[in-house]
Design an enzyme around this catalytic site. Structure first.
Site, PDB file in Angstrom:
ATOM      1  N   HIS A 107       0.833  -1.214   0.000  1.00  0.00           N
ATOM      2  CA  HIS A 107       0.000   0.000   0.000  1.00  0.00           C
ATOM      3  C   HIS A 107       0.865   1.259   0.000  1.00  0.00           C
ATOM      4  O   HIS A 107       0.406   2.336   0.338  1.00  0.00           O
ATOM      5  CB  HIS A 107      -0.956   0.006   1.200  1.00  0.00           C
ATOM      6  CG  HIS A 107      -1.701  -1.279   1.372  1.00  0.00           C
ATOM      7  ND1 HIS A 107      -1.256  -2.306   2.188  1.00  0.00           N
ATOM      8  CD2 HIS A 107      -2.831  -1.734   0.774  1.00  0.00           C
ATOM      9  CE1 HIS A 107      -2.092  -3.330   2.101  1.00  0.00           C
ATOM     10  NE2 HIS A 107      -3.045  -3.013   1.256  1.00  0.00           N
TER      11      HIS A 107
HETATM   12  S1  FES Z   1       1.755  -0.620   3.224  1.00  0.00           S
HETATM   13 FE1  FES Z   1       0.158  -1.958   3.686  1.00  0.00          FE
HETATM   14  S2  FES Z   1       1.167  -3.678   4.449  1.00  0.00           S
HETATM   15 FE2  FES Z   1       2.763  -2.306   4.034  1.00  0.00          FE
END
Ligand code: FES
Length: 199
Positions: free
Chosen positions: A158
């Site tokens: 993410h």
């Molecule tokens: S940014 Fe979501 S698990 Fe690492």
């Protein structure tokens, strides 16, 4: 021997045999319980600390060591990498620059988040949802902010970013710095991960 005597003797033998079976049965039941109160050798070894020789790591490289089924990143930081920690902080992009959240033992609550600043020891588990961030020491990486990127860790799940001390950037989903597991140096280059000297 009269029939009466024979019958009494038989009865005594039968009672004795039943008692012996009963006792054996009780022992048989107790043993599995006793066994289940002690962690198995496998469970013990899964939680056991791991020993690692830092001298095997080239400057600038990272090695992954497994501890409790999780990756522990061991990074050998160059003088430039260490200098970058202050520069990133000056950019104002680090969420918890002083490592105030309890993500490390007290002895690692410093700028490099380490006992020996040359070596970073970090749990390779993103504090967002637990993916393993990638080691991205490539200064100036276009996909990570160009000139502003001075090296660190990037979690592609993410988009969370951390610097070379595992300090999380602002504006990313991960809320906390990467965790520093307890550790101590058994000798000049040998580290024990998963235990500290107070343990
Ligand atoms: S940014 Fe979501 S698990 Fe690492």
């Amino acid at each position: 021997m009269s029939n009466d005597v024979v019958n009494k003797t038989r009865r005594r033998l039968l009672i004795g045999a039943t008692t012996a079976v009963g006792a054996a049965g009780a022992v048989g039941i107790a043993v599995p319980f006793v066994g289940s109160w002690n962690p198995s050798a496998k469970a013990k070894s899964a939680g056991a600390p791991v020993k690692f020789n830092m001298s095997k790591i080239e400057p600038g490289a990272m090695v992954t060591v497994e501890w409790r089924g999780k990756p522990v990143y061991v990074v050998r930081r160059t003088p430039e990498a260490l200098a970058s920690l202050k520069k990133v902080e000056e950019q104002g992009v680090i969420r918890d620059p002083k490592s105030e959240a309890p993500q490390q033992p007290k002895y690692a609550q410093n700028e490099s988040r380490a006992i020996k600043e040359e070596f970073g020891i970090l749990l390779g588990v993103c504090t967002h949802l637990g993916c393993s961030p990638l080691y991205r020491p490539d200064v100036g990486a276009a996909d990570l902010g160009g000139d502003k990127w001075l090296g660190g860790f990037f979690c592609p799940c993410h988009g969370s970013k951390y610097d070379l001390a595992g300090r999380v950037y602002t504006g990313v989903p991960a809320p906390l710095n990467l965790e520093v597991p307890k550790h101590f140096y058994e000798s000049e280059n040998v580290v024990i991960i998963g235990e500290d000297q107070g343990a």
